[in-house]
Design an enzyme around this catalytic site. Structure first.
Site, PDB file in Angstrom:
ATOM      1  N   LYS A 184       1.317  37.909  57.492  1.00  0.00           N
ATOM      2  CA  LYS A 184       0.419  36.885  58.542  1.00  0.00           C
ATOM      3  C   LYS A 184       1.786  35.889  58.867  1.00  0.00           C
ATOM      4  CE  LYS A 184      -1.277  32.979  57.966  1.00  0.00           C
ATOM      5  NZ  LYS A 184      -0.769  32.223  59.095  1.00  0.00           N
ATOM      6  N   GLU A 260       8.770  30.744  48.262  1.00  0.00           N
ATOM      7  CA  GLU A 260       9.975  30.225  48.619  1.00  0.00           C
ATOM      8  C   GLU A 260       9.626  28.809  49.152  1.00  0.00           C
ATOM      9  OE1 GLU A 260      12.790  31.114  47.703  1.00  0.00           O
ATOM     10  OE2 GLU A 260      12.664  32.917  47.062  1.00  0.00           O
ATOM     11  N   CYS A 294      14.722  25.143  55.294  1.00  0.00           N
ATOM     12  CA  CYS A 294      14.539  24.846  53.890  1.00  0.00           C
ATOM     13  C   CYS A 294      15.525  24.254  53.300  1.00  0.00           C
ATOM     14  CB  CYS A 294      13.777  25.684  53.285  1.00  0.00           C
ATOM     15  SG  CYS A 294      15.073  27.420  53.250  1.00  0.00           S
ATOM     16  N   GLU A 394      10.358  15.758  51.466  1.00  0.00           N
ATOM     17  CA  GLU A 394      10.919  16.727  52.706  1.00  0.00           C
ATOM     18  C   GLU A 394      10.615  16.206  54.160  1.00  0.00           C
ATOM     19  OE1 GLU A 394       9.305  20.691  53.177  1.00  0.00           O
ATOM     20  OE2 GLU A 394      11.439  21.391  53.216  1.00  0.00           O
TER      21      GLU A 394
HETATM   22  P1  NAD Z   1       3.175  25.910  55.711  1.00  0.00           P
HETATM   23  O1  NAD Z   1       3.226  25.587  54.133  1.00  0.00           O
HETATM   24  O2  NAD Z   1       2.347  24.837  56.504  1.00  0.00           O
HETATM   25  O3  NAD Z   1       2.732  27.190  56.259  1.00  0.00           O
HETATM   26  C1  NAD Z   1       3.392  28.384  55.995  1.00  0.00           C
HETATM   27  C2  NAD Z   1       2.440  29.635  56.107  1.00  0.00           C
HETATM   28  O4  NAD Z   1       1.500  29.509  55.244  1.00  0.00           O
HETATM   29  C3  NAD Z   1       1.894  29.542  57.567  1.00  0.00           C
HETATM   30  O5  NAD Z   1       1.888  31.003  57.988  1.00  0.00           O
HETATM   31  C4  NAD Z   1       0.517  28.963  57.390  1.00  0.00           C
HETATM   32  O6  NAD Z   1      -0.377  29.594  58.075  1.00  0.00           O
HETATM   33  C5  NAD Z   1       0.033  29.706  55.663  1.00  0.00           C
HETATM   34  N1  NAD Z   1      -0.839  28.948  55.016  1.00  0.00           N
HETATM   35  C6  NAD Z   1      -1.073  27.501  55.356  1.00  0.00           C
HETATM   36  N2  NAD Z   1      -1.964  27.250  54.338  1.00  0.00           N
HETATM   37  C7  NAD Z   1      -2.288  28.519  53.682  1.00  0.00           C
HETATM   38  C8  NAD Z   1      -3.406  28.683  52.587  1.00  0.00           C
HETATM   39  N3  NAD Z   1      -4.136  27.836  51.933  1.00  0.00           N
HETATM   40  N4  NAD Z   1      -3.350  30.257  52.205  1.00  0.00           N
HETATM   41  C9  NAD Z   1      -2.476  31.002  52.747  1.00  0.00           C
HETATM   42  N5  NAD Z   1      -1.643  30.775  54.018  1.00  0.00           N
HETATM   43  C10 NAD Z   1      -1.643  29.506  54.141  1.00  0.00           C
HETATM   44  O7  NAD Z   1       4.751  25.535  55.994  1.00  0.00           O
HETATM   45  P2  NAD Z   1       5.378  25.624  57.379  1.00  0.00           P
HETATM   46  O8  NAD Z   1       5.197  24.074  57.945  1.00  0.00           O
HETATM   47  O9  NAD Z   1       5.025  26.844  58.383  1.00  0.00           O
HETATM   48  O10 NAD Z   1       7.072  26.038  57.179  1.00  0.00           O
HETATM   49  C11 NAD Z   1       7.702  24.757  56.458  1.00  0.00           C
HETATM   50  C12 NAD Z   1       7.930  24.730  55.213  1.00  0.00           C
HETATM   51  O11 NAD Z   1       8.557  25.941  54.975  1.00  0.00           O
HETATM   52  C13 NAD Z   1       8.895  23.768  54.683  1.00  0.00           C
HETATM   53  O12 NAD Z   1       8.536  22.886  53.680  1.00  0.00           O
HETATM   54  C14 NAD Z   1      10.463  24.554  54.405  1.00  0.00           C
HETATM   55  O13 NAD Z   1      10.911  23.933  53.446  1.00  0.00           O
HETATM   56  C15 NAD Z   1       9.627  25.686  53.645  1.00  0.00           C
HETATM   57  N6  NAD Z   1      10.558  26.951  53.839  1.00  0.00           N
HETATM   58  C16 NAD Z   1      11.013  27.332  52.681  1.00  0.00           C
HETATM   59  C17 NAD Z   1      12.114  28.383  52.671  1.00  0.00           C
HETATM   60  C18 NAD Z   1      12.740  28.967  51.602  1.00  0.00           C
HETATM   61  O14 NAD Z   1      13.268  29.960  51.294  1.00  0.00           O
HETATM   62  N7  NAD Z   1      12.429  28.076  50.348  1.00  0.00           N
HETATM   63  C19 NAD Z   1      12.316  28.846  53.949  1.00  0.00           C
HETATM   64  C20 NAD Z   1      11.780  28.426  55.050  1.00  0.00           C
HETATM   65  C21 NAD Z   1      10.953  27.671  55.034  1.00  0.00           C
END
Ligand code: NAD
Length: 491
Positions: A184, A260, A294, A394
């Site tokens: 997804k 992650e 990230c 963040e």
């Molecule tokens: P997010 O947590 O809002 O969403 C990520 C994904 O999770 C999306 O596809 C979203 O639809 C889904 N999601 C949201 N709530 C959910 C739930 N309850 N159950 C299942 N899926 C759910 O994050 P974002 O805003 O899309 O991305 C930015 C974040 O990602 C930042 O915090 C960044 O640091 C992190 N990130 C981490 C890494 C790493 O390697 N550590 C890499 C890239 C991004």
């Protein structure tokens, strides 16, 4: 300017891929906007809960019936390599599709994201026949060994910041290990992975081995995690969502999960650092993808003797950026993904200045642009205490805070003083200090005299503390997609 007309890029409405076929979702409909100019990219037809259940069910059946998990390992490897070749050959379609709806510039996607995605899949494809279990040191009347087996179906959930690359980190190891995947993507950047899934079918990977379901997090994302046939979950996104996913994995399994998550990574410049090089690296590490990475180096910790020249060099680098659309070749810093994310960044910076005594050395607010997109100025904030909101949380935008230290102990204490532990950068010409840093810093990755991951896929990436559990990339990522079985034979 590249020949790129955003209005001509119209992703297909059939944006779910279930059992190798593109289908229109029957669930919620989202409007996907272009962050560069605020225009409508396309409606996104999410999967219904029934379609999600069908996708997972299909994946479980396909993984068993196609023999994907038990075929000759080099045959699986060859199919994955063919898929990687098709991805590379598809760059003229894939790159504009990714650029129009994301924060990555077309130039960057052509030069890096697409070739990196293909190479990541090749890297993991090679593991298919290059791992095995272990023979155990048992007594001589027995023979004991371990076997690695796929979980069956891996549920993968990706963020929006590097849509293709983040997906490849999950698809490569999961599929090479013999699993089927139901992915997804983020509802903000849903379309490029659809193309990846259709290319997988074209490469001869059995239908149903790589499926895409679209939708929001709290409905479709959560339902994917909870689906009974999903044996393992691989997630990249925010810490808050990671916590919810881990709870769901505990309640419905327990099932293993790789998380992650977010970061607030320090970049430490010691008094003996090469000033020009360090300043350039620090400036780049927070403006790359407009800070939406990230591992963005969002906290500058500089020795008090070097503060003025380092801050000045970073200010100049920030002010030299050309902010613009992802399809303009002259752009050096693109948009923020959405108006919501932009308001969040703007709010944190405004509160830092109004309530917490910060001075914006440069930037400090939204950037005006000829386009109607979401843009933020590269911003350097001085004068904040270590516990201020902008230093602790963040921001996920081009915002760098600056603090000084007097000695190593103070540097390590400041660096380790947040709930995150994703990455850290150290600039020093003292080898012993560099070595001490690798031990002292509470982070999943420590970079010395550089910042950012390399293209060495063998190096794992992942977080300490609230930045995550488990690793993407490297051997660890491959092994995380296998379960280990013990066999013991009486002789
Ligand atoms: P997010 O947590 O809002 O969403 C990520 C994904 O999770 C999306 O596809 C979203 O639809 C889904 N999601 C949201 N709530 C959910 C739930 N309850 N159950 C299942 N899926 C759910 O994050 P974002 O805003 O899309 O991305 C930015 C974040 O990602 C930042 O915090 C960044 O640091 C992190 N990130 C981490 C890494 C790493 O390697 N550590 C890499 C890239 C991004």
């Amino acid at each position: 300017m590249t020949d790129f007309t955003p209005d001509r890029i119209r992703p297909a409405a059939e944006a779910n891929v279930i059992g190798g076929v593109a289908v229109r979702g029957e669930g919620r409909v989202f409007e996907v906007l272009r962050p560069s100019d605020g225009g409508l990219l396309a409606p996104l037809y999410s999967a219904s809960e029934a379609q999600l259940a069908e996708a997972v069910e299909n994946a479980a059946i396909a993984q068993k019936r196609s023999g994907w998990g038990v075929m000759e390992p080099r045959a699986r490897m060859r199919l994955l390599r063919r898929w990687a070749d098709l991805i590379e050959q598809d760059i003229d379609t894939l790159a504009p599709l990714e650029a129009v709806g994301s924060t990555r510039t077309l130039k960057e996607i052509r030069a890096w994201d697409v070739p990196y995605t293909a190479e990541c899949i090749r890297f993991f494809a090679e593991f298919a026949d290059k791992h095995g279990g272990e023979v155990a040191a048992t007594t001589q009347d027995k023979f004991g060994f371990t076997i690695n087996e796929p979980y069956g179906v891996v549920g993968a959930i990706a963020p929006w910041n590097l849509p293709l690359v983040m997906s490849a980190w999950k698809l490569g190891p999961a599929m090479a290990a013999g699993n089927a995947v139901v992915l997804k993507p983020s509802e903000m950047t849903p379309f490029s992975v659809v193309r990846l899934a259709l290319l997988a079918v074209e490469a001869g990977i059995p239908a149903g081995i790589f499926n895409v379901v679209q939708g929001g997090g709290i409905d479709i994302g959560d339902a994917l995690v909870r689906a009974p046939q999903v044996g393992k979950v691989s997630f990249t996104g925010s810490t808050r969502t990671g916590q919810a996913i881990m709870a769901a994995c505990a309640q419905t399994g327990p099932k293993p999960v790789t998380l992650e998550l977010g970061g607030k990574s320090p970049q430490i410049v010691f008094g003996d650092a090469e000033l020009d090089k360090a300043s350039a690296i620090v400036a780049k590490a927070i403006t790359l993808n407009a800070g939406q990475v990230c591992v963005s180096g969002s906290r500058l910790l500089v020795h008090e003797s070097l503060k003025d020249p380092v801050v000045d060099a970073i200010r100049k680098a920030f002010e030299a950026h050309r902010i613009g659309t992802t399809w303009d070749d002259a752009t050096t810093m693109g948009p923020i993904i959405s108006e919501g994310q932009l308001s969040m960044i703007d709010g944190i910076v405004a509160r830092a200045i109004a309530d917490d005594g910060a001075e914006a050395i440069t930037g400090g607010g939204r950037a005006t642009s000829p386009q109607q997109g979401s843009y933020f100025q590269p911003t350097l904030l001085d004068g904040l205490s270590p516990d201020a909101e902008a230093v602790q949380g963040e921001i996920f935008g081009p915002v760098l805070t600056v603090q000084t230290f007097a000695d190593e102990d103070e540097a390590w204490a400041l660096a380790n003083g947040t709930r995150y532990g994703l990455a850290a950068g150290v600039h020093t010409t003292d080898l012993s200090r560099a070595m001490r840093a690798t031990r002292a810093l509470e982070a999943g990755t420590v970079w010395v005299n550089r910042y950012g991951r390399s293209d060495d896929f063998i190096l794992p990436t992942g977080g300490y503390k609230q930045s995550g559990i488990g690793k993407d990339l490297g051997r660890e990522a491959y092994m995380a997609n296998c379960k280990s079985k013990t066999a013991l034979i009486g002789l």
